[in-house]
Design a protein around this motif. Sequence first.
Motif, mmCIF file in Angstrom:
data_model
loop_
_atom_site.group_PDB
_atom_site.id
_atom_site.type_symbol
_atom_site.label_atom_id
_atom_site.label_comp_id
_atom_site.label_asym_id
_atom_site.label_seq_id
_atom_site.Cartn_x
_atom_site.Cartn_y
_atom_site.Cartn_z
ATOM 1 N N SER A 27 -20.962 74.608 60.940
ATOM 2 C CA SER A 27 -21.023 74.866 62.382
ATOM 3 C C SER A 27 -22.269 74.201 62.956
ATOM 4 C CB SER A 27 -21.051 76.375 62.647
ATOM 5 O OG SER A 27 -21.045 76.626 64.048
ATOM 6 N N VAL A 28 -22.112 73.536 64.106
ATOM 7 C CA VAL A 28 -23.215 72.857 64.789
ATOM 8 C C VAL A 28 -23.223 73.288 66.249
ATOM 9 C CG1 VAL A 28 -23.171 70.877 63.216
ATOM 10 C CG2 VAL A 28 -21.813 70.808 65.310
ATOM 11 N N GLN A 29 -24.335 73.051 66.916
ATOM 12 C CA GLN A 29 -24.451 73.419 68.332
ATOM 13 C C GLN A 29 -24.212 72.245 69.269
ATOM 14 O OE1 GLN A 29 -24.784 76.604 69.483
ATOM 15 N NE2 GLN A 29 -24.506 77.081 67.324
ATOM 16 N N ASP A 30 -24.588 71.032 68.852
ATOM 17 C CA ASP A 30 -24.617 69.904 69.792
ATOM 18 C C ASP A 30 -23.673 68.765 69.436
ATOM 19 O OD1 ASP A 30 -26.649 71.159 71.318
ATOM 20 O OD2 ASP A 30 -28.129 70.497 69.838
ATOM 21 N N GLY A 31 -22.570 69.024 68.836
ATOM 22 C CA GLY A 31 -21.639 67.966 68.486
ATOM 23 C C GLY A 31 -21.872 67.451 67.079
ATOM 24 N N PRO A 33 -23.009 65.486 63.964
ATOM 25 C CA PRO A 33 -24.165 64.640 63.694
ATOM 26 C C PRO A 33 -23.739 63.209 63.373
ATOM 27 C CG PRO A 33 -24.233 66.625 62.341
ATOM 28 C CD PRO A 33 -22.901 66.575 62.995
ATOM 29 N N SER A 41 -12.191 69.834 64.254
ATOM 30 C CA SER A 41 -13.262 70.492 65.003
ATOM 31 C C SER A 41 -12.639 71.595 65.850
ATOM 32 C CB SER A 41 -14.036 69.509 65.880
ATOM 33 O OG SER A 41 -13.202 68.942 66.862
ATOM 34 N N GLY A 47 -20.495 78.197 68.250
ATOM 35 C CA GLY A 47 -20.813 76.796 67.989
ATOM 36 C C GLY A 47 -19.552 76.006 67.708
#
Length: 132
Positions: A27-31, A33, A41, A47
């Motif tokens: 899980s990521v917050q800003d798209g 990497p 997705s 997130g």
Amino acid sequence: MTGERNLAQLLSGMRPRLNPGRYVFTSVQDGPPEGTAPIVSVAEDEGLTLVVRQEEADAAGLPYDYVAGWITLRVHSALDAVGLTAAVAAELAEAGLSCNVVAGFHHDHLFVPYDRVTQAVELLDALAARSV
């Protein structure tokens, strides 16, 4: 092209294909990497969940705790078809296998524990054979 809705046809025509590699959920917050190419997705309140190749997650320093094999059911299932997910999940659950299902426009995709992915394909092949 509309997908198949008949459960017997869906099961007998699954033709599960094991995709090469190991996949992880993170899980990521800003798209995503840089250097990752997510297979899946999902936007959640907490997130953005990504399913990526394990080596991509490792290179990007992404945390995960579940390593999966990816199986594609090659039958073109209609999005409103009833019973395929339940039948597949029940078959795998009977063997003690977890299964995370993602529906694509054309196919269903299963993420199962990597160390038991061969067993999962064998079980799905047997289910398909019984459904003819």
